[in-house]
Design a protein around this motif. Sequence first.
Motif, short mmCIF file in Angstrom:
data_model
loop_
_atom_site.label_atom_id
_atom_site.label_comp_id
_atom_site.label_asym_id
_atom_site.label_seq_id
_atom_site.Cartn_x
_atom_site.Cartn_y
_atom_site.Cartn_z
N VAL A 29 -2.21 44.04 12.77
CA VAL A 29 -2.58 42.68 12.35
C VAL A 29 -2.82 42.68 10.85
CG1 VAL A 29 -4.22 40.79 12.63
CG2 VAL A 29 -3.60 42.21 14.60
N THR A 30 -1.98 41.98 10.11
CA THR A 30 -2.13 41.89 8.66
C THR A 30 -2.67 40.53 8.23
OG1 THR A 30 0.18 41.21 8.44
CG2 THR A 30 -0.30 43.56 8.18
N GLU A 31 -2.88 39.63 9.17
CA GLU A 31 -3.33 38.29 8.82
C GLU A 31 -4.17 37.74 9.96
OE1 GLU A 31 -1.28 34.49 6.51
OE2 GLU A 31 -0.07 35.81 7.76
N SER A 32 -5.32 37.18 9.63
CA SER A 32 -6.16 36.54 10.63
C SER A 32 -6.80 35.30 10.03
CB SER A 32 -7.22 37.50 11.17
OG SER A 32 -8.02 38.00 10.12
N LYS A 33 -7.17 34.40 10.91
CA LYS A 33 -7.68 33.10 10.46
C LYS A 33 -9.12 33.19 9.96
CE LYS A 33 -4.85 30.10 13.42
NZ LYS A 33 -4.88 29.12 14.52
N GLY A 34 -9.46 32.24 9.11
CA GLY A 34 -10.84 32.05 8.70
C GLY A 34 -11.60 31.27 9.76
N ILE A 35 -12.92 31.22 9.60
CA ILE A 35 -13.77 30.58 10.59
C ILE A 35 -14.79 29.68 9.91
CG2 ILE A 35 -15.30 32.60 10.61
CD1 ILE A 35 -15.87 32.00 13.55
N CYS A 36 -15.02 28.51 10.50
CA CYS A 36 -16.04 27.58 10.02
C CYS A 36 -16.85 27.09 11.22
CB CYS A 36 -15.38 26.39 9.31
SG CYS A 36 -16.56 25.06 8.87
N HIS A 37 -18.15 27.27 11.16
CA HIS A 37 -19.06 26.69 12.15
C HIS A 37 -19.78 25.52 11.49
CE1 HIS A 37 -19.36 30.58 14.75
NE2 HIS A 37 -18.25 29.90 14.95
N ALA A 38 -19.58 24.35 12.04
CA ALA A 38 -20.13 23.14 11.43
C ALA A 38 -20.84 22.29 12.47
CB ALA A 38 -19.02 22.34 10.75
N ARG A 39 -21.73 21.42 11.98
CA ARG A 39 -22.45 20.47 12.83
C ARG A 39 -22.14 19.06 12.36
NH1 ARG A 39 -27.46 22.99 15.24
NH2 ARG A 39 -27.42 25.17 14.55
N LEU A 40 -21.86 18.18 13.29
CA LEU A 40 -21.73 16.76 13.02
C LEU A 40 -22.95 16.07 13.62
CD1 LEU A 40 -17.98 16.16 13.95
CD2 LEU A 40 -18.94 16.88 11.75
N THR A 41 -23.55 15.15 12.89
CA THR A 41 -24.74 14.45 13.38
C THR A 41 -24.61 12.96 13.14
OG1 THR A 41 -25.90 14.82 11.29
CG2 THR A 41 -26.25 16.43 13.04
N THR A 42 -25.15 12.20 14.06
CA THR A 42 -25.17 10.74 13.94
C THR A 42 -26.56 10.23 14.31
OG1 THR A 42 -24.37 10.52 16.21
CG2 THR A 42 -22.72 10.43 14.45
N THR A 43 -26.89 9.06 13.78
CA THR A 43 -28.15 8.40 14.14
C THR A 43 -27.84 6.97 14.56
OG1 THR A 43 -28.51 7.77 11.83
CG2 THR A 43 -29.53 9.81 12.58
N GLY A 47 5.34 49.22 16.66
CA GLY A 47 4.59 48.98 15.43
C GLY A 47 4.80 47.59 14.85
N ASP A 48 4.94 46.60 15.72
CA ASP A 48 5.18 45.23 15.26
C ASP A 48 3.97 44.69 14.51
OD1 ASP A 48 7.66 45.23 16.48
OD2 ASP A 48 6.91 44.32 18.34
N LEU A 49 4.25 43.73 13.63
CA LEU A 49 3.18 43.00 12.94
C LEU A 49 2.70 41.86 13.83
CD1 LEU A 49 4.55 42.79 9.29
CD2 LEU A 49 2.92 44.43 10.23
N LEU A 50 1.45 41.47 13.64
CA LEU A 50 0.84 40.43 14.47
C LEU A 50 -0.14 39.63 13.63
CD1 LEU A 50 0.36 39.39 17.46
CD2 LEU A 50 -1.52 41.05 17.56
N ARG A 51 -0.22 38.34 13.92
CA ARG A 51 -1.27 37.49 13.36
C ARG A 51 -2.34 37.26 14.44
NH1 ARG A 51 2.52 32.65 10.92
NH2 ARG A 51 2.64 33.36 8.75
N LYS A 52 -3.62 37.22 14.02
CA LYS A 52 -4.68 36.98 14.98
C LYS A 52 -5.39 35.67 14.66
CE LYS A 52 -6.82 39.81 17.41
NZ LYS A 52 -7.71 40.78 18.06
N HIS A 53 -5.66 34.92 15.72
CA HIS A 53 -6.34 33.64 15.54
C HIS A 53 -7.84 33.82 15.38
CE1 HIS A 53 -2.67 31.39 16.47
NE2 HIS A 53 -2.45 32.32 17.37
#
Length: 371
Positions: free
Chosen positions: A158-172, A300-306
């Motif tokens: 695996v030579t490439e993997s995704k970034g990660i964002c943990h977010a909160r949405l709020t409403t009133t 020895g294949d290349l792979l991307r990871k989510h």
Amino acid sequence: MTRWTDRLADLVAIPSTADRPADLRRALDLVVTGVGDGFAVRRFESNGKPSALLHAPGATGPFPVVLNAHLDVVPAPPAQFVPRRDGDRLYGRGTHDMKAAALVMADVFRSVARDLPIALQLVTDEEVGGADGTGHQLAEGVRAGFVVIGEQSGLRVVTESKGICHARLTTTGRAAHAAYPWLGDNALVSLLGALDRLLARYPVPAAEAWATTVNVARVETPNAAFNQVPAAASAWVDIRYPPGDGDFSGRTGSEVAAHLRAVTGVSASVDALGPPHRADPGSAAVTGLREAIRSVGYPGDLLRKHGAADGRYYHALGIDAVIFGPGGDGQHGPDEYVDLTTLEPYHDALRAFLSRWPAAASGPGGSARPG
């Protein structure tokens, strides 16, 4: 395979989850002890998460190669910490993600580290972000020329993997009796509309795709009764994005929060933001690893990871890191297993790569550079 299964069963039986610090330490100590005497063991701890770096006595780094493994697992029912073998599969929490790979890496390290200036990096917080393990060790000055992370990959690279964002949405909104909804303003309805807009911008793919995805992980209100219009609501969202997505890649947490507010029309905040990771697939190190994998009968294949992994901490310092691990399936699920037939070729491929590494590092396009 027996030489792996007995030790792996002992390690899997330790419920090394983030909320059990004593078991994190037990798992770490079991692997460190298994490496044996004759090596320097540098201990680290950050926010209650222990980790270790093993290397030959007197070595100070940067290390040409670091083998990185995490020993923590996600929570599971007690039965999943009782390993079960069925033919060529060993079932149990952490078998595939990634205690089997950790033991193989420890074996490889023990067999070659007296002759090669490599290091074994063992951490216990990857499943909760990695900041107190790999991230902390790098902040303390640990450096490498190239890193192999033993996350599951089916003997692919695996030579490439995704970034990660943990977010909160709020409403009133405005509370009211549920029998008179026109007197209130339902915050949950507003939140659901915001989530619809977010998913319209980043729709769930019909099949695997190298694209930004959003998972709605939790939606809640403070309501304690059926007959009340909720005055507040919030949602957790988990966003995974590839390196080329300018909405997230290369942006700060405040910039991402502003983007989410613009897309959804509601308040947004970012709890965690991890960059994507990429290693040069044409580097001497990656090429050498793929050749070693082919030498044991795999393509020895290349792979991307989510999924995100600790390679992002190295990537941020300009150090190439790849994921290379054994086969199996079901990580984080009730039927997690490691394919025992892949452990020996995994071991042999790592040894073959390390034995050839000095020549690969000094050849054209070598990438064994300190961070």
